[in-house]
Design an enzyme around this catalytic site. Structure first.
Site, PDB file in Angstrom:
ATOM      1  N   LYS A 189       0.828  -1.210   0.000  1.00 52.17           N
ATOM      2  CA  LYS A 189       0.000   0.000   0.000  1.00 52.17           C
ATOM      3  C   LYS A 189       0.858   1.253   0.000  1.00 52.17           C
ATOM      4  O   LYS A 189       0.531   2.227  -0.678  1.00 52.17           O
ATOM      5  CB  LYS A 189      -0.930   0.021   1.225  1.00 52.17           C
ATOM      6  CG  LYS A 189      -2.084  -0.961   1.158  1.00 52.17           C
ATOM      7  CD  LYS A 189      -3.082  -0.669   2.276  1.00 52.17           C
ATOM      8  CE  LYS A 189      -4.127  -1.753   2.408  1.00 52.17           C
ATOM      9  NZ  LYS A 189      -4.993  -1.547   3.592  1.00 52.17           N
ATOM     10  N   LYS A 195      -9.408 -12.560  -8.642  1.00 53.31           N
ATOM     11  CA  LYS A 195     -10.445 -12.613  -7.614  1.00 53.31           C
ATOM     12  C   LYS A 195     -11.436 -11.466  -7.799  1.00 53.31           C
ATOM     13  O   LYS A 195     -11.037 -10.363  -8.158  1.00 53.31           O
ATOM     14  CB  LYS A 195      -9.782 -12.444  -6.231  1.00 53.31           C
ATOM     15  CG  LYS A 195      -9.932 -13.641  -5.323  1.00 53.31           C
ATOM     16  CD  LYS A 195      -9.113 -13.479  -4.052  1.00 53.31           C
ATOM     17  CE  LYS A 195      -9.747 -12.551  -3.043  1.00 53.31           C
ATOM     18  NZ  LYS A 195      -9.067 -12.590  -1.732  1.00 53.31           N
ATOM     19  N   LYS A 200     -13.511  -5.118  -5.333  1.00 53.58           N
ATOM     20  CA  LYS A 200     -14.114  -3.821  -5.625  1.00 53.58           C
ATOM     21  C   LYS A 200     -13.177  -2.941  -6.450  1.00 53.58           C
ATOM     22  O   LYS A 200     -13.606  -1.977  -7.058  1.00 53.58           O
ATOM     23  CB  LYS A 200     -14.579  -3.123  -4.347  1.00 53.58           C
ATOM     24  CG  LYS A 200     -13.469  -2.680  -3.410  1.00 53.58           C
ATOM     25  CD  LYS A 200     -14.054  -1.824  -2.308  1.00 53.58           C
ATOM     26  CE  LYS A 200     -12.981  -1.075  -1.555  1.00 53.58           C
ATOM     27  NZ  LYS A 200     -12.088  -1.923  -0.743  1.00 53.58           N
TER      28      LYS A 200
END
Ligand code: TRP
Length: 334
Positions: A114, A197, A200
């Site tokens: 991240k 997968k 969102k």
């Protein structure tokens, strides 16, 4: 006999859960409620480690909670609550930060990913300490089991290390929790990109959201990517699109893949998609309807969340008081 405790958490990071969240985690969480004294936490403190719009966060926190209740988290069996309602999470996190190595925290792969994407100036210190807050979430409730996806394994390992370290430094205080990795069989892939997968952050056309209306869900399933050989069989490598559709059907209907393959013998992809669409809507529609009912009465929803927070608080305070005493803090005068 008293049931062992269980803890898990979910981020209030979207306006809707998707089919992968539902089949991957939520179905298991509802099943585990009978065998465990479960604590399920909407982790709003974690959410603000990346920038959030305040109104959006408030809304997503309620929507997330409403969907969990609607999907079968029973407020009479389990404590479903909002993390910021129980101050002990932030308080224990501080203590645990003081026994976590800087290098140890720096080895967390989720942080590395991240922060690399965001760059160091937009990476907050909160993002760095995220896994330590997660350890505090868990350890407050002395759980035997922590059900999570594979991507959370390293954070649970850190949690176990911190618990053992605290115990050896200050005396037995924490249960060492076991990670329970949720089953891969319920793994749901993106309808447009069936090698990835469902997520969102993927293609919106490949994502089935629980809160979407039925027509657009049906449309997405009917436009799912398949292949050109026209045969309905299960082969993740050669036929990822068709296999994903069979997998979704099987995860919901409970039929084995073999039974489904013979059921669809001689039929076409159009038939497969229509039936998968119907099966998906049969589970999603009642959840969406119930979630919208709960959201239409925010005072009642908040009352259920406070009930969960009160139950959580009772146990969290006991653990925190023990920790404060063990590290040498003077008990506050009452
Ligand atoms: N980090 C978890 C996730 O992104 C959410 C989470 C926060 C969590 N605290 C937790 C999960 C404690 C399990 C236990 O999915």
């Amino acid at each position: 006999m008293t049931k062992p405790n269980l803890f898990s958490g979910m981020q209030p990071s979207a306006g809707s859960l998707h089919l992968g969240n539902y089949l991957g985690a939520l179905v298991n969480w509802t099943k585990m409620q009978d065998d465990y004294n479960a604590f399920y936490c909407v982790v709003d403190l974690h959410a603000i480690t990346v920038a959030q719009d305040p109104a959006e966060l408030r809304k997503n926190t309620r929507v997330t909670a409403a969907q969990y209740l609607a999907a079968g988290i029973d407020h009479n069996k389990s404590a479903l609550f909002v993390q910021s309602h129980v101050p002990a999470h932030a308080q224990l996190a501080w203590v645990l930060m003081t026994i976590t190595g800087f290098g140890e925290a720096g080895r967390m792969t989720q942080f590395k990913d991240k922060s690399q994407k965001a760059g160091s100036d937009s990476t907050s210190v909160g993002l760095f300490t995220y896994p330590i807050l997660q350890a505090a979430d868990i350890l407050l409730y002395q759980p035997k089991a922590v059900p999570v996806g594979e991507d959370q394994r390293q954070h649970i390992e850190l949690t176990r290390d911190l618990a053992a370290r605290f115990n050896s430094r200050f005396g037995e205080t924490f249960e060492i929790p076991e990670v329970v990795i949720l089953k891969e069989t319920a793994k749901i892939y993106d309808l447009q990109n069936p090698e990835a997968k469902m997520s969102k952050s993927g293609d919106p056309k490949g994502l089935v959201n629980i809160m979407d209306d039925s027509d657009s869900i049906m449309k997405k399933i009917k436009s799912a990517v398949t292949d050109t050989d026209g045969v309905i069989k299960f082969d993740r490598e050669a036929k990822p699109g068709v296999s994903n559709l069979l997998g979704i059907h099987s995860a919901i209907s409970g039929e084995s893949i073999d039974a489904l393959v013979s059921h669809f013998d001689g039929k076409g992809y159009g038939d497969l998609k229509t039936e998968v669409g119907e099966v998906v809507l049969s589970v999603i529609e009642p959840i969406r309807t119930r979630a919208n009912e709960l959201l239409a009465d925010p005072a009642e929803l908040d009352r259920l969340l406070i009930k969960g927070a009160n139950k959580a608080q009772e146990l969290a305070e006991v653990t925190l008081a023990t920790v404060y005493e063990r590290v040498g803090f003077i008990a506050p005068a009452r």
